[in-house]
Design a protein around this motif. Structure first.
Motif, mmCIF file in Angstrom:
data_model
loop_
_atom_site.group_PDB
_atom_site.id
_atom_site.type_symbol
_atom_site.label_atom_id
_atom_site.label_comp_id
_atom_site.label_asym_id
_atom_site.label_seq_id
_atom_site.Cartn_x
_atom_site.Cartn_y
_atom_site.Cartn_z
ATOM 1 N N TYR A 144 41.949 33.599 40.518
ATOM 2 C CA TYR A 144 42.079 34.220 39.196
ATOM 3 C C TYR A 144 42.353 33.222 38.084
ATOM 4 C CZ TYR A 144 46.996 33.748 40.219
ATOM 5 O OH TYR A 144 48.208 33.223 40.545
ATOM 6 N N VAL B 134 33.914 30.342 40.707
ATOM 7 C CA VAL B 134 34.048 31.748 41.126
ATOM 8 C C VAL B 134 32.946 32.137 42.114
ATOM 9 C CG1 VAL B 134 34.050 34.142 40.334
ATOM 10 C CG2 VAL B 134 35.323 32.408 39.046
ATOM 11 N N TYR C 49 33.432 30.668 45.501
ATOM 12 C CA TYR C 49 34.518 31.360 46.208
ATOM 13 C C TYR C 49 34.022 32.692 46.770
ATOM 14 C CZ TYR C 49 38.682 33.752 47.546
ATOM 15 O OH TYR C 49 39.598 34.451 48.304
#
Ligand code: IPD
Ligand code: CA
Ligand code: CA
Length: 265
Positions: free
Chosen positions: A157, A164, A167
């Motif tokens: 986050y 992102v 991930y």
């Protein structure tokens, strides 16, 4: 009990009690923002001050690295302190957070305490002496691979936007072959769960030494492995893969193709 551990346990319990008492007046807490999605309260600061006061009383010459107050002292013995790991959970009354304290001497982790004040569970380890939960020996799970495994992680986050998608690719790869993935929200406790065999493995990026140092020793002393996504041994770095030896190896293999070059170590 080993003297360092006695002090670490006393400090962790004292901070944990303060945190638990503070839950009754969450509404009146003043919340400061250190960065995006990075919160700190007086509870974090007071808990850290309590911990450091207890350390200093017994070991005035030791150095301390605390999340809230930074580094002080120059000794070869360093206390690494996260007074409240899981502040976002705490602020919501979501009962998953911990106090994490590790002691490093000449660059080697010697002693670890992770205390969960909600369950009053105390995880401890001294190098060479095994890992314990409430004084009883714990071991990593005997899960033989990713099939059927329960894996912990932390969502990115605060991660750079370009990390992102990689991930999510990792999450997808792990979800496809395991029994489940959990994001409890307190990295030190996530690692303690690997040590206790409650989860079989864990991975997260961009962590700080105070999130991982105590959990790393717990895992090693419980017979597990912890390292970087490139397979190097854990050395207080930000990117962490852990598990029982078989799950650790399988996680490295599954995550490997998706880990960007700048998150490998
Ligand atoms: C956080 C927790 C969380 C992890 C974050 C950490 P804090 O610690 O460990 O699980 O995902 O990266 O910063 O800020 O609550 O002490
Ligand atoms: Ca933390
Ligand atoms: Ca913290």
């Amino acid at each position: 009990m080993q003297p360092l551990l006695t002090i670490g346990v006393r400090a962790a319990r004292r901070a944990g009690d303060l945190i638990a008492r503070s839950l009754t007046h969450l509404d009146s807490l003043k919340i400061d923002t250190k960065g995006r999605n990075d919160f700190v309260t007086d509870v974090d600061r007071k808990a850290e001050a309590e911990i450091i006061a207890i350390i200093r009383k017994s070991y005035p010459a030791h150095a301390v690295l605390g999340e809230e107050s930074g580094r002080s002292g120059t000794s070869e013995t360093l206390w690494i302190v996260d007074p409240l790991d899981g502040t976002t959970n705490f602020l919501h009354g979501f009962p998953q957070f911990a106090v994490s304290i590790a002691v490093e001497h000449k660059g080697r982790l010697e002693c670890a305490v992770v205390y969960d004040p909600m369950r009053q569970e105390l995880y401890t380890a001294v190098r060479g002496g095994g890992a314990q939960l409430d004084g009883k020996r714990i071991r990593v799970s005997s899960q033989r691979g990713l099939e059927g495994a329960l894996i912990g992680t932390g969502f990115p986050y605060r991660m750079a936007p370009e990390h992102v998608d990689p991930y999510l690719a990792m999450l997808k790869a792990v979800m496809a072959v395991t029994a489940g993935v959990r994001r409890p929200g307190s990295a030190s406790l996530d690692l303690a769960y690997v040590a206790a065999g409650r989860t079989d493995g864990f991975f997260e990026f961009n962590l700080k030494p105070w999130d991982t140092a105590a959990g790393a020793l717990l895992i090693r002393e419980a017979g597990g492995r912890i390292g970087t996504p490139s397979g190097a041994d854990y050395a207080l770095g930000p990117n962490v893969v852990a598990g029982n030896p078989k799950v650790y190896a399988a996680l490295l293999e599954t995550l490997g193709p998706h880990v960007p070059a700048d998150l490998r170590d």
